[in-house]
Design a protein around this motif. Sequence first.
Motif, PDB file in Angstrom:
ATOM      1  N   ARG A 165      27.200  -8.595 -12.274  1.00 20.56           N
ATOM      2  CA  ARG A 165      28.380  -7.935 -12.814  1.00 20.56           C
ATOM      3  C   ARG A 165      28.007  -6.979 -13.947  1.00 20.56           C
ATOM      4  N   ALA A 166      27.021  -7.348 -14.746  1.00 18.32           N
ATOM      5  CA  ALA A 166      26.592  -6.495 -15.856  1.00 18.32           C
ATOM      6  C   ALA A 166      26.017  -5.172 -15.344  1.00 18.32           C
ATOM      7  N   ILE A 167      25.354  -5.211 -14.223  1.00 19.79           N
ATOM      8  CA  ILE A 167      24.797  -3.983 -13.646  1.00 19.79           C
ATOM      9  C   ILE A 167      25.916  -3.047 -13.219  1.00 19.79           C
ATOM     10  N   ARG A 168      26.967  -3.601 -12.604  1.00 25.43           N
ATOM     11  CA  ARG A 168      28.092  -2.766 -12.185  1.00 25.43           C
ATOM     12  C   ARG A 168      28.802  -2.131 -13.376  1.00 25.43           C
ATOM     13  N   ALA A 178      27.543  -1.585 -16.370  1.00 25.66           N
ATOM     14  CA  ALA A 178      26.656  -0.599 -16.993  1.00 25.66           C
ATOM     15  C   ALA A 178      26.607   0.690 -16.179  1.00 25.66           C
ATOM     16  N   SER A 179      26.563   0.572 -14.854  1.00 27.71           N
ATOM     17  CA  SER A 179      26.515   1.791 -14.041  1.00 27.71           C
ATOM     18  C   SER A 179      27.839   2.544 -14.102  1.00 27.71           C
ATOM     19  N   ALA A 180      28.964   1.826 -14.159  1.00 29.13           N
ATOM     20  CA  ALA A 180      30.264   2.492 -14.290  1.00 29.13           C
ATOM     21  C   ALA A 180      30.379   3.187 -15.644  1.00 29.13           C
ATOM     22  N   ALA A 181      29.887   2.541 -16.694  1.00 29.20           N
ATOM     23  CA  ALA A 181      29.911   3.166 -18.020  1.00 29.20           C
ATOM     24  C   ALA A 181      29.017   4.398 -18.045  1.00 29.20           C
ATOM     25  N   LEU A 182      27.856   4.318 -17.418  1.00 33.43           N
ATOM     26  CA  LEU A 182      26.952   5.460 -17.348  1.00 33.43           C
ATOM     27  C   LEU A 182      27.577   6.610 -16.565  1.00 33.43           C
ATOM     28  N   HIS A 240      37.826   0.124 -11.951  1.00 30.95           N
ATOM     29  CA  HIS A 240      37.812  -0.522 -10.641  1.00 30.95           C
ATOM     30  C   HIS A 240      36.575  -1.399 -10.462  1.00 30.95           C
ATOM     31  N   PHE A 241      35.405  -0.867 -10.786  1.00 34.97           N
ATOM     32  CA  PHE A 241      34.180  -1.629 -10.597  1.00 34.97           C
ATOM     33  C   PHE A 241      34.059  -2.782 -11.575  1.00 34.97           C
ATOM     34  N   SER A 242      34.622  -2.646 -12.758  1.00 34.74           N
ATOM     35  CA  SER A 242      34.536  -3.748 -13.719  1.00 34.74           C
ATOM     36  C   SER A 242      35.516  -4.868 -13.373  1.00 34.74           C
ATOM     37  N   ARG A 243      36.622  -4.578 -12.684  1.00 34.37           N
ATOM     38  CA  ARG A 243      37.620  -5.573 -12.336  1.00 34.37           C
ATOM     39  C   ARG A 243      37.421  -6.162 -10.934  1.00 34.37           C
ATOM     40  N   ARG A 244      36.617  -5.534 -10.121  1.00 41.53           N
ATOM     41  CA  ARG A 244      36.415  -5.985  -8.749  1.00 41.53           C
ATOM     42  C   ARG A 244      35.561  -7.247  -8.733  1.00 41.53           C
ATOM     43  N   ARG A 245      35.959  -8.178  -7.948  1.00 44.64           N
ATOM     44  CA  ARG A 245      35.212  -9.431  -7.843  1.00 44.64           C
ATOM     45  C   ARG A 245      34.697  -9.570  -6.416  1.00 44.64           C
ATOM     46  N   THR A 246      33.516 -10.119  -6.325  1.00 45.99           N
ATOM     47  CA  THR A 246      32.938 -10.345  -4.996  1.00 45.99           C
ATOM     48  C   THR A 246      32.683 -11.823  -4.808  1.00 45.99           C
ATOM     49  N   SER A 247      32.231 -12.169  -3.649  1.00 42.82           N
ATOM     50  CA  SER A 247      31.934 -13.575  -3.370  1.00 42.82           C
ATOM     51  C   SER A 247      30.705 -14.053  -4.135  1.00 42.82           C
ATOM     52  N   GLU A 248      29.893 -13.134  -4.630  1.00 44.36           N
ATOM     53  CA  GLU A 248      28.706 -13.514  -5.397  1.00 44.36           C
ATOM     54  C   GLU A 248      29.067 -14.057  -6.772  1.00 44.36           C
ATOM     55  N   ASP A 249      30.224 -13.673  -7.330  1.00 40.99           N
ATOM     56  CA  ASP A 249      30.610 -14.111  -8.658  1.00 40.99           C
ATOM     57  C   ASP A 249      31.148 -15.537  -8.665  1.00 40.99           C
ATOM     58  N   GLY A 250      31.412 -16.098  -7.538  1.00 41.16           N
ATOM     59  CA  GLY A 250      31.877 -17.470  -7.452  1.00 41.16           C
ATOM     60  C   GLY A 250      33.379 -17.617  -7.402  1.00 41.16           C
TER      61      GLY A 250
END
Length: 182
Positions: A2-5, A7-11, A171-181
């Motif tokens: 999640r931190a990578i997403r 950081a990339s959205a902020a960049l 959008h990318f910071s609020r999106r959740r995937t199955s990897e986050d649990g």
Amino acid sequence: MRAIRVASAALLGVSALALSSPAAVAAVAKGDNNITPFGFSVLPQTIAAGGQVTLQLDRDNGGCVGSATVSSGVFDTITIPGNRSSATAVVDWDAKPGAVYKVTFSCDGVSGSTSLTIASGRTNPTPNPNPYPYPYRGVHAGEGGTVAGFDLKEIGLGAALIAGSVGAAYHFSRRRTSEDGT
């Protein structure tokens, strides 16, 4: 992950903001600071060697009260008296085609400059139909609006890029995937 997403959205947001800065900021960064309390122009901005240009001052706002001098390497120094707003100058016959010359307007201790491009070919000198060398308060058509130097298309595009990058970051910071649990 999640931190990578985030950081990339902020960049992405910072990149869009940096790339959409107005041209005025870039000009100041280069040292082309032509902000004067009076407006000035050379008409036309492209002329053949031997042609005649009109040097105009905007005296309506009181930024240039006294006489003004206009100098360039392509014509003799011209003095515009305090009661006139324009003068004419004849471009030297030996001006190099394709060259860009700096034209400097100085009034009341403040200077600003613009460019004059020499076109290929030569003009035949024509007599001035105006018997007075300095027209008195001519038309100010084509000088721009109150936001001189800003292009509304560029400002709109910059605003759209910033809004899009902020939306994508959200959008990318609020999106959740199955990897986050969750």
